[in-house]
Design an enzyme around this catalytic site. Structure first.
Site, PDB file in Angstrom:
ATOM      1  N   LYS A 189      21.584  29.674  55.279  1.00 32.68           N
ATOM      2  CA  LYS A 189      22.612  29.580  54.237  1.00 32.68           C
ATOM      3  C   LYS A 189      22.830  30.919  53.522  1.00 32.68           C
ATOM      4  O   LYS A 189      23.961  31.352  53.344  1.00 32.68           O
ATOM      5  CB  LYS A 189      22.166  28.511  53.241  1.00 32.68           C
ATOM      6  N   ARG A 195      22.993  21.337  43.864  1.00 34.38           N
ATOM      7  CA  ARG A 195      21.866  20.780  44.624  1.00 34.38           C
ATOM      8  C   ARG A 195      21.603  19.326  44.254  1.00 34.38           C
ATOM      9  O   ARG A 195      20.752  18.696  44.869  1.00 34.38           O
ATOM     10  CB  ARG A 195      20.584  21.558  44.308  1.00 34.38           C
ATOM     11  N   ARG A 208      10.966  33.996  59.281  1.00 33.41           N
ATOM     12  CA  ARG A 208      11.243  34.664  58.011  1.00 33.41           C
ATOM     13  C   ARG A 208       9.976  35.346  57.484  1.00 33.41           C
ATOM     14  O   ARG A 208      10.015  36.126  56.562  1.00 33.41           O
ATOM     15  CB  ARG A 208      11.767  33.625  57.014  1.00 33.41           C
ATOM     16  N   ARG A 232       7.622  34.403  51.673  1.00 30.81           N
ATOM     17  CA  ARG A 232       8.160  34.114  50.359  1.00 30.81           C
ATOM     18  C   ARG A 232       7.311  32.968  49.824  1.00 30.81           C
ATOM     19  O   ARG A 232       6.985  32.057  50.589  1.00 30.81           O
ATOM     20  CB  ARG A 232       9.610  33.622  50.585  1.00 30.81           C
ATOM     21  N   ARG A 261      10.276  20.987  50.228  1.00 23.79           N
ATOM     22  CA  ARG A 261      11.680  21.362  49.968  1.00 23.79           C
ATOM     23  C   ARG A 261      12.638  20.576  50.859  1.00 23.79           C
ATOM     24  O   ARG A 261      13.743  20.222  50.442  1.00 23.79           O
ATOM     25  CB  ARG A 261      11.877  22.872  50.175  1.00 23.79           C
TER      26      ARG A 261
HETATM   27  P1  AMP Z   1      17.139  28.969  47.477  1.00 25.50           P
HETATM   28  O1  AMP Z   1      17.001  30.451  47.546  1.00 25.50           O
HETATM   29  O2  AMP Z   1      18.579  28.516  47.364  1.00 25.50           O
HETATM   30  O3  AMP Z   1      16.398  28.262  48.575  1.00 25.50           O
HETATM   31  O4  AMP Z   1      16.457  28.514  46.094  1.00 25.50           O
HETATM   32  C1  AMP Z   1      15.093  28.764  45.847  1.00 25.50           C
HETATM   33  C2  AMP Z   1      14.595  27.833  44.746  1.00 25.50           C
HETATM   34  O5  AMP Z   1      15.321  28.075  43.529  1.00 25.50           O
HETATM   35  C3  AMP Z   1      14.764  26.350  45.017  1.00 25.50           C
HETATM   36  O6  AMP Z   1      13.737  25.808  45.817  1.00 25.50           O
HETATM   37  C4  AMP Z   1      14.750  25.783  43.598  1.00 25.50           C
HETATM   38  O7  AMP Z   1      13.443  25.775  43.063  1.00 25.50           O
HETATM   39  C5  AMP Z   1      15.537  26.846  42.837  1.00 25.50           C
HETATM   40  N1  AMP Z   1      16.981  26.541  42.862  1.00 25.50           N
HETATM   41  C6  AMP Z   1      17.953  27.245  43.509  1.00 25.50           C
HETATM   42  N2  AMP Z   1      19.146  26.684  43.318  1.00 25.50           N
HETATM   43  C7  AMP Z   1      18.936  25.582  42.538  1.00 25.50           C
HETATM   44  C8  AMP Z   1      19.782  24.564  41.999  1.00 25.50           C
HETATM   45  N3  AMP Z   1      21.104  24.542  42.221  1.00 25.50           N
HETATM   46  N4  AMP Z   1      19.203  23.601  41.238  1.00 25.50           N
HETATM   47  C9  AMP Z   1      17.888  23.607  40.988  1.00 25.50           C
HETATM   48  N5  AMP Z   1      17.042  24.507  41.479  1.00 25.50           N
HETATM   49  C10 AMP Z   1      17.550  25.503  42.246  1.00 25.50           C
END
Ligand code: AMP
Length: 193
Positions: free
Chosen positions: A13, A88, A127, A135, A146
């Protein structure tokens, strides 16, 4: 153009969002990136978000929604954006609708990148850095969590947009450029305001 990009962790993504935003000439707005930047800078928001992120949980809606309203109100977002990682939850999707109604702009489309679970596991292993480090939230146990959170909290967001026929499924298996092409082809079919 106002577009939402949805997809499970490891669906590519972030990579696609970056490429698509560049092609479309709109900012990529990634809630994950904004949270990570805040964690890095040790801000109050970052300190709050960190415990949720490390555990693979979602940061609470009210915090996330306040942050995104602020970001989407910035001048560079006036003519469109590509949302990467937001909404989300259905509550976030509803809050985004309220914001868009206030601004008088509809959402143009939702791209849902689809990748089977086994491909996700492969990608998240890839990754990993050459020294084996990952990460924090890419550790296998956290990734599994997740994926569960995605199924429970985020998959219903697709159903939320479905009645408006905004959702375009994108096959997320293949070469990066090929997937970008599929996404651009889908976007080219959207009616523009
Ligand atoms: P990502 O890089 O999009 O995978 O986001 C990493 C982490 O940030 C997620 O696992 C959540 O803990 C937090 N996060 C990112 N976007 C959101 C969102 N829209 N709502 C809540 N938590 C978020």
């Amino acid at each position: 153009m106002r577009v939402v990009l949805l997809g499970p962790p490891g669906a590519g993504k972030g990579t696609q969002a970056q490429l698509l935003a560049k092609e479309l000439g709109v900012p990529q707005v990634s809630t994950g990136d904004i949270f990570r930047a805040n964690v890095g800078e040790g801000t109050e928001l970052g300190n709050l978000a960190k415990s949720y992120m490390d555990a693979g949980n979602l940061v609470p809606d009210e915090v996330t929604v306040a942050m995104i309203r602020d970001r989407l109100g910035a001048p560079d977002a006036a003519h469109g954006y590509l949302l990467d990682g937001f909404p989300r939850t259905v509550a976030q999707a509803q809050a985004l609708d309220d914001f868009l109604a206030e601004m008088g702009h509809p959402l143009d489309g939702v791209l849902e990148i689809q990748v089977p679970d086994e491909a996700i596991v492969d990608r998240l292993s890839a990754r990993r850095a050459p020294d084996g480090s990952v990460r924090d939230d890419d550790r296998p146990d956290v990734v599994r969590h997740r994926l569960t959170v995605y199924a429970q909290e985020t998959a219903p967001v697709v159903d939320f947009y479905q009645p408006r026929q905004l959702v375009h499924p994108i096959d997320g298996v293949g070469e990066v450029n090929e997937i970008t092409r599929r996404a651009l082809d889908a976007l080219a079919t959207l009616p523009r305001d």
